[in-house]
Design a protein around this motif. Structure first.
Motif, PDB file in Angstrom:
ATOM      1  N   MET A  56       0.857  -1.165   0.000  1.00 23.93           N
ATOM      2  CA  MET A  56       0.000   0.000   0.000  1.00 23.93           C
ATOM      3  C   MET A  56       0.905   1.230   0.000  1.00 23.93           C
ATOM      4  SD  MET A  56      -3.139   1.255   2.513  1.00 23.93           S
ATOM      5  CE  MET A  56      -3.461  -0.328   3.117  1.00 23.93           C
ATOM      6  N   SER A  57       0.524   2.223  -0.790  1.00 25.20           N
ATOM      7  CA  SER A  57       1.344   3.425  -0.902  1.00 25.20           C
ATOM      8  C   SER A  57       1.192   4.298   0.345  1.00 25.20           C
ATOM      9  CB  SER A  57       0.936   4.209  -2.142  1.00 25.20           C
ATOM     10  OG  SER A  57      -0.345   4.757  -1.957  1.00 25.20           O
ATOM     11  N   LEU A  58       2.107   5.242   0.470  1.00 26.19           N
ATOM     12  CA  LEU A  58       2.087   6.152   1.608  1.00 26.19           C
ATOM     13  C   LEU A  58       0.806   6.991   1.617  1.00 26.19           C
ATOM     14  CD1 LEU A  58       3.504   7.503   4.020  1.00 26.19           C
ATOM     15  CD2 LEU A  58       4.529   9.081   2.379  1.00 26.19           C
ATOM     16  N   SER A  59       0.364   7.431   0.459  1.00 27.86           N
ATOM     17  CA  SER A  59      -0.830   8.276   0.416  1.00 27.86           C
ATOM     18  C   SER A  59      -2.082   7.514   0.848  1.00 27.86           C
ATOM     19  CB  SER A  59      -1.013   8.851  -0.987  1.00 27.86           C
ATOM     20  OG  SER A  59      -1.167   7.821  -1.931  1.00 27.86           O
ATOM     21  N   LEU A  60      -2.206   6.260   0.443  1.00 24.37           N
ATOM     22  CA  LEU A  60      -3.359   5.467   0.895  1.00 24.37           C
ATOM     23  C   LEU A  60      -3.273   5.162   2.384  1.00 24.37           C
ATOM     24  CD1 LEU A  60      -4.086   2.951  -2.004  1.00 24.37           C
ATOM     25  CD2 LEU A  60      -5.475   4.854  -1.230  1.00 24.37           C
ATOM     26  N   SER A  61      -2.070   4.940   2.873  1.00 22.72           N
ATOM     27  CA  SER A  61      -1.895   4.723   4.316  1.00 22.72           C
ATOM     28  C   SER A  61      -2.300   5.968   5.097  1.00 22.72           C
ATOM     29  CB  SER A  61      -0.451   4.359   4.629  1.00 22.72           C
ATOM     30  OG  SER A  61      -0.076   3.180   3.980  1.00 22.72           O
ATOM     31  N   LEU A  62      -1.912   7.136   4.599  1.00 21.47           N
ATOM     32  CA  LEU A  62      -2.309   8.386   5.258  1.00 21.47           C
ATOM     33  C   LEU A  62      -3.810   8.600   5.187  1.00 21.47           C
ATOM     34  CD1 LEU A  62       0.554  10.785   4.139  1.00 21.47           C
ATOM     35  CD2 LEU A  62       0.176   9.822   6.410  1.00 21.47           C
ATOM     36  N   ALA A  63      -4.424   8.205   4.079  1.00 18.76           N
ATOM     37  CA  ALA A  63      -5.875   8.330   3.960  1.00 18.76           C
ATOM     38  C   ALA A  63      -6.583   7.423   4.971  1.00 18.76           C
ATOM     39  CB  ALA A  63      -6.322   8.002   2.540  1.00 18.76           C
ATOM     40  N   CYS A  64      -6.068   6.218   5.154  1.00 21.05           N
ATOM     41  CA  CYS A  64      -6.653   5.313   6.159  1.00 21.05           C
ATOM     42  C   CYS A  64      -6.464   5.871   7.568  1.00 21.05           C
ATOM     43  CB  CYS A  64      -6.029   3.931   6.045  1.00 21.05           C
ATOM     44  SG  CYS A  64      -6.478   3.056   4.542  1.00 21.05           S
ATOM     45  N   LEU A 100     -11.351   9.546  -6.421  1.00 24.45           N
ATOM     46  CA  LEU A 100     -12.794   9.682  -6.227  1.00 24.45           C
ATOM     47  C   LEU A 100     -13.295   8.847  -5.049  1.00 24.45           C
ATOM     48  CD1 LEU A 100     -14.041   9.711  -9.928  1.00 24.45           C
ATOM     49  CD2 LEU A 100     -14.050  11.607  -8.290  1.00 24.45           C
ATOM     50  N   VAL A 101     -12.702   7.676  -4.849  1.00 22.56           N
ATOM     51  CA  VAL A 101     -13.086   6.835  -3.706  1.00 22.56           C
ATOM     52  C   VAL A 101     -12.750   7.542  -2.398  1.00 22.56           C
ATOM     53  CG1 VAL A 101     -12.553   4.675  -2.504  1.00 22.56           C
ATOM     54  CG2 VAL A 101     -12.944   4.658  -4.969  1.00 22.56           C
ATOM     55  N   VAL A 102     -11.548   8.105  -2.320  1.00 19.21           N
ATOM     56  CA  VAL A 102     -11.132   8.812  -1.107  1.00 19.21           C
ATOM     57  C   VAL A 102     -11.967  10.083  -0.932  1.00 19.21           C
ATOM     58  CG1 VAL A 102      -9.200  10.030  -0.028  1.00 19.21           C
ATOM     59  CG2 VAL A 102      -8.839   7.815  -1.089  1.00 19.21           C
ATOM     60  N   LEU A 103     -12.298  10.781  -2.020  1.00 18.05           N
ATOM     61  CA  LEU A 103     -13.156  11.953  -1.935  1.00 18.05           C
ATOM     62  C   LEU A 103     -14.534  11.587  -1.387  1.00 18.05           C
ATOM     63  CD1 LEU A 103     -13.669  14.974  -2.565  1.00 18.05           C
ATOM     64  CD2 LEU A 103     -14.431  14.228  -4.824  1.00 18.05           C
TER      65      LEU A 103
END
Length: 88
Positions: free
Chosen positions: A1-9, A54-57
């Motif tokens: 998992m990328s850093l940005s997705l980890s931060l989003a979680c 869009l999913v994160v939005l």
């Protein structure tokens, strides 16, 4: 998992913790979540593509639905979202 997705979680977890806090802190937490969520959303979109963006939005909008509703109500009250054809 990328850093940005980890931060989003992590952002979603922190938003859940903020929602369980006292109500007097909710608006301050909402502004902090908005301020941190926008760069995270940009990072996810840049690294993962527009679909994940869009999913994160959508996830962010579901978490921050009350500030979003208040913004829409305020824009309606100011007349900024009126249909121009109704005035003619």
């Amino acid at each position: 998992m990328s850093l940005s997705l980890s931060l989003a979680c992590l952002w979603v977890v922190l938003a859940s913790v903020a929602a369980m806090g006292p109500q007097r802190w909710h608006w301050m937490a909402a502004w902090a979540l908005i301020a941190t969520g926008v760069p995270i959303l940009g990072g996810v979109t840049y690294q993962q593509g527009p679909i994940w963006g869009l999913v994160v939005l959508a996830a962010g909008m579901s978490v921050l639905r009350w500030p979003l509703r208040r913004l829409i109500q305020r824009l309606h009250a100011d007349g900024r979202l009126r249909d121009e054809r109704q005035d003619a």
